[in-house]
Design a protein around this motif. Structure first.
Motif, short mmCIF file in Angstrom:
data_model
loop_
_atom_site.label_atom_id
_atom_site.label_comp_id
_atom_site.label_asym_id
_atom_site.label_seq_id
_atom_site.Cartn_x
_atom_site.Cartn_y
_atom_site.Cartn_z
N ILE A 184 19.03 41.64 32.16
CA ILE A 184 20.39 42.15 31.92
C ILE A 184 21.16 41.27 30.95
CG2 ILE A 184 22.60 42.47 33.02
CD1 ILE A 184 21.24 43.45 35.44
N LEU A 210 35.16 33.85 45.47
CA LEU A 210 34.43 35.10 45.56
C LEU A 210 33.80 35.33 46.92
CD1 LEU A 210 32.68 35.04 42.09
CD2 LEU A 210 34.62 36.40 42.81
N PRO A 241 35.71 38.14 49.38
CA PRO A 241 35.69 39.54 48.88
C PRO A 241 34.29 40.04 48.57
CG PRO A 241 36.60 38.07 47.24
CD PRO A 241 36.46 37.26 48.49
N ALA A 287 24.91 39.01 38.90
CA ALA A 287 26.01 38.89 37.94
C ALA A 287 26.20 37.43 37.57
CB ALA A 287 27.29 39.46 38.54
N PRO A 308 24.76 47.48 31.89
CA PRO A 308 24.27 46.99 33.20
C PRO A 308 24.96 45.71 33.64
CG PRO A 308 22.45 47.27 31.63
CD PRO A 308 23.69 47.63 30.91
N ALA A 309 25.07 44.78 32.68
CA ALA A 309 25.73 43.52 33.02
C ALA A 309 27.17 43.77 33.43
CB ALA A 309 25.66 42.56 31.85
N LEU A 310 27.79 44.68 32.71
CA LEU A 310 29.21 44.93 32.94
C LEU A 310 29.46 45.56 34.30
CD1 LEU A 310 31.03 44.04 30.79
CD2 LEU A 310 31.43 46.41 30.13
N LEU A 321 27.56 45.42 37.01
CA LEU A 321 27.35 44.41 38.06
C LEU A 321 28.52 43.45 38.12
CD1 LEU A 321 23.62 43.48 37.81
CD2 LEU A 321 24.87 44.07 39.87
N PHE A 322 28.96 43.06 36.94
CA PHE A 322 30.04 42.11 36.84
C PHE A 322 31.32 42.68 37.45
CE2 PHE A 322 33.22 39.71 34.51
CZ PHE A 322 32.74 38.44 34.74
N VAL A 361 31.55 45.03 39.71
CA VAL A 361 31.45 45.23 41.15
C VAL A 361 31.43 43.90 41.90
CG1 VAL A 361 30.01 46.15 43.00
CG2 VAL A 361 30.27 47.43 40.88
N MET A 362 30.66 42.94 41.38
CA MET A 362 30.44 41.71 42.14
C MET A 362 31.38 40.57 41.78
SD MET A 362 28.26 42.81 44.18
CE MET A 362 28.69 41.42 45.20
N VAL A 363 32.07 40.65 40.64
CA VAL A 363 32.96 39.55 40.27
C VAL A 363 34.40 40.01 40.07
CG1 VAL A 363 33.37 37.67 38.67
CG2 VAL A 363 31.04 38.32 39.21
N TYR A 367 36.06 42.96 40.60
CA TYR A 367 36.71 43.61 41.74
C TYR A 367 36.97 42.63 42.88
CZ TYR A 367 37.24 46.47 45.89
OH TYR A 367 37.68 47.00 47.07
N PRO A 368 35.98 41.82 43.26
CA PRO A 368 36.25 40.84 44.31
C PRO A 368 37.41 39.90 44.00
CG PRO A 368 33.92 41.02 44.01
CD PRO A 368 34.55 41.84 42.94
N ILE A 369 37.54 39.51 42.73
CA ILE A 369 38.64 38.61 42.39
C ILE A 369 39.98 39.28 42.67
CG2 ILE A 369 39.84 37.55 40.45
CD1 ILE A 369 37.14 36.86 39.29
N SER A 425 40.44 39.86 46.41
CA SER A 425 40.77 38.63 47.10
C SER A 425 42.25 38.31 46.96
CB SER A 425 39.92 37.51 46.52
OG SER A 425 40.27 36.29 47.07
N ALA A 444 41.34 30.22 49.20
CA ALA A 444 40.48 30.25 48.01
C ALA A 444 41.33 30.23 46.75
CB ALA A 444 39.60 31.48 48.05
#
Lengths: 307, 394
Positions: free
Chosen positions: A119, A153, A156, A179, B29-31, B33-34, B36-38, B40-42, B45, B372
């Protein structure tokens, strides 16, 4: 003139030798714990209790062997001296499920590394060579998140993963590992330094952009790919907090979490704990030994430096 | 950035549009994942940090405004972890950076076998934290741990330090002289006059001899006459390090020394990374700069001060920043080695966060998110501070 140069040369050589001696001492300090660990993992419980500091298990020490040959009492008469050499290792597998943890760790790390490399290569190539709308903004967003501590992170990400119903599953452990902004950044820096004329030549020969990436760019990027692969693999292999949070089923535990559990269960049976630890660290050490010659080149060629 | 792609601006619009779509496709693809996993969580949070939210009863979440942040500032339960983390960063970061620099400088001089040495020094970084932490727990064990034994020796030496200081050449002077001696061996020239170059090392060796003699004979614990005399003057256990107080647990069981012990383990564990970064920085300095300095008559020390250090500026910035961030988010080592104990002396900020979110059984995710974010802001401020310090050297 010549004598002066020879003098300077001699002094340099002496300096190199002194530095080598000092560094050998330092390197010995760094590696000693592992040598100790391997030695201790081969000891029987009795041997470990009697002789905690030697690197070689007493039953393999030469003077003990000589005593034994002379018929005097020696470490070879202690209980457990006739056990198989790797008894602690088989015990760690049988009682501690270390093989399961090992397999899990390997699986997680390999999958995360493979997916990240694939990726990130695509994304980094696009960021380095293609122009599309929002490229600058996206890239700076990516960079900005690199500054955030992962602790932010933790909560969340757990919510996202549990929202997807992936708590206590293989995907739940791996998904956040996919990621990685650092990989995109590192690869992009490297790709920017590859001469553009090479790629244009490939394009003239009828390669698609994917073909150019595969046949021209990637073979040139081996040092940085190995470096990134090594770092990603290390990060995935060593990750501790995330698996601890997301897993409760022991069958999915990676080695880091499993080993601390194994340690709690084994009480003071240090040789067995060490056998588990040796098994847990060997794959990574081997990988590192294979990849280390690319390491400095990979970092230095990609221009990774402060500001 | 835009100067790098003149050739892309040339082709026809159709070709360019196809290319553009392809670029997006590559990043997608990178975007995803990024996002969803980074990303949005930020955001999530941040949103959560204003709620009283527990995963046990997600429907009972209620908006509490800045209450979480107020609570986090005022609750005394958070002060200890905060100061612990700051303490850890303070005792860990400087030696971490300096040791990295020192080892890299030495390694850079080694002509043969440097790759093998580099590999050995990097090994602890590679091996998983869980393994290293378990190993060091054993080394720190109070009844048989090796590091514990060495610490005891050090305590003993410290106890006798005043005795040395009173009777013979102060040992720290000798240590300084020894350092000078080894530096002259390394080729640094402090003393350009020939007689000094001989007399300094020789006097160093003589002083060492005197010290050893005094230390082993006259000051010997059981039969040294001077020691017997001094023992009446100096209160016993001048430096006790409190090691004897907790023999079973060793340093890790001692509230005052557990954190430094963990810092020492982290130092050993991570210094390889800084060494590699500094090695890369050193290799990037062009030899011409050194030659120019040499032509200008700069000695070794001056070349180090005026060429090497300034040229390493960007590397140092990176290393300091990474080390500091690493120090502020320390979790795994104390978690495995002490679990935050004894008496919360190794309870770090991230561990407190983890406990609040996942351990105390209440799953206070909103409050933990506030924690956090507080950490993120703190790290951000500290990195601004480091950047400011870095500016004048550039």
């Amino acid at each position: 003139m010549t004598t002066a140069r020879r003098q300077g040369d001699g002094r340099k050589r002496r300096a190199g030798l002194a530095a080598f001696l000092v560094m050998s001492l330092g390197a010995a300090v760094m590696v000693y714990p592992y040598a100790y660990m391997v030695g201790a993992s081969l000891k029987t419980r009795r041997e470990f209790a009697a002789d905690r500091h030697s690197l070689v298990p007493p039953r393999f020490q030469i003077d003990q062997r000589l005593k034994h040959a002379r018929g005097e009492p020696s470490a070879l008469d202690w209980p457990g001296a006739d056990w198989p050499v790797l008894k602690n290792y088989t015990d760690a597998i049988v009682y501690g499920q270390v093989d399961v943890f090992l397999f899990n760790s390997l699986l997680y790390a390999v999958v995360i590394t493979a997916v990240q490399l694939a990726i990130n290569t695509l994304a980094a190539y696009a960021f380095a060579r293609m122009s599309f709308r929002g490229r600058g903004v996206l890239f700076s967003l990516l960079l900005a998140t690199m500054m955030l501590p992962p602790a932010v992170l933790l909560v969340p990400q757990f919510l996202v993963v549990s929202g997807l119903g992936l708590v206590d599953s293989f995907m739940g452990v791996v998904l956040p590992g996919f990621a990685g902004a650092f990989g995109v950044f590192l690869l992009r820096q490297f790709f920017l330094n590859i001469p553009r004329s090479l790629e244009e030549a490939g394009r003239l020969d009828g390669c698609s952009s994917l073909g150019v990436l595969w046949h021209i760019v990637l073979p040139l990027s081996r040092p940085v790919l190995v470096t990134l692969g090594l770092f990603t693999f290390m990060g995935a292999w060593n990750s501790f907090v995330w698996p601890l949070v997301v897993l409760s089923d022991q069958a999915y535990y990676p080695l880091t979490v499993g080993l601390s559990l194994f340690r709690e269960e084994s009480g003071a049976d240090w040789p067995r704990i060490f056998a588990g630890a040796v098994m847990g660290s060997m794959p990574l050490i081997l990988l590192f030994l294979l990849a280390q010659r690319y390491l400095v080149r990979g970092i230095s060629l990609s221009g990774l430096k402060g500001q | 950035m835009s100067a790098a792609e003149p050739s892309l601006k040339q082709p026809t619009s159709l070709w360019r549009r196809r290319y553009e779509r392809k670029g997006m496709l590559y990043v997608l693809p990178a975007l995803v994942l990024f996002a969803v996993m980074v990303a949005y969580p930020i955001v999530r949070s941040f949103y959560l940090s204003f709620f009283d939210y527990s995963i046990l009863e997600p429907d009972a979440a209620r908006f509490v405004g800045a209450d979480n942040y107020l609570k986090l500032l005022t609750s005394p339960q958070n002060h200890r972890p905060f100061w612990n983390t700051l303490y850890f960063a303070a005792i860990f970061t400087p030696p971490y950076v300096l040791l990295g620099l020192g080892i890299a400088l030495l390694l850079n001089r080694v002509r043969r076998g440097s790759v093998a040495l580099r590999t050995m020094i990097f090994t602890p970084v590679v091996v998983s934290l869980a393994v290293s932490a378990v190993m060091w727990t054993l080394f720190y064990n109070g009844s048989f741990g090796m590091a514990h034994k060495m610490l005891e020796g050090a305590c003993h030496f410290l106890n006798f330090l005043p005795a040395y200081a009173l009777t013979c050449l102060p040992p720290y002077l000798v240590i300084a002289a020894l350092l000078l001696f080894s530096l002259t061996l390394l080729g640094f020239t402090f003393f350009d006059k020939a007689p000094l170059r001989i007399t300094v090392p020789v006097s160093c060796l003589l002083a060492l001899g005197v010290c050893v003699n005094l230390g082993t004979f006259w000051l010997h614990e059981s039969f040294g006459l001077l020691a017997a005399f001094l023992a009446t003057l100096i209160p016993k256990a001048f430096v006790s390090l409190e090691l004897v107080a907790a023999p079973a647990e060793g340093v890790l069981g001692n509230p005052r020394w557990a954190m430094p012990a963990i810092a020492a383990m982290c130092l050993w564990n991570g210094v390889g990374i800084n060494v590699i970064l500094y090695l890369v920085g050193l290799q990037r300095i062009s030899p011409e700069l050194y030659e120019a300095a040499e032509v200008d008559g700069a000695g070794r020390w001056q070349r180090f001060l005026h060429v090497t250090l300034p040229q390493l500026g960007p590397t140092t910035y990176l290393v300091v920043l990474l080390s500091m961030i690493g120090a502020f988010k320390v979790f795994g080592q104390p978690f495995i080695m002490t679990g935050g104990g004894p008496q919360d002396s190794t309870l770090t900020f991230v561990m407190r966060l983890y406990n609040l979110a996942f351990r105390y059984g209440k799953f206070q995710l909103g409050y933990a998110s506030a924690l956090a974010y507080a950490l993120a802001v703190f790290i951000f401020v500290m990195s601004l501070f480091v950047r400011r310090l870095n500016r004048p050297t550039e």
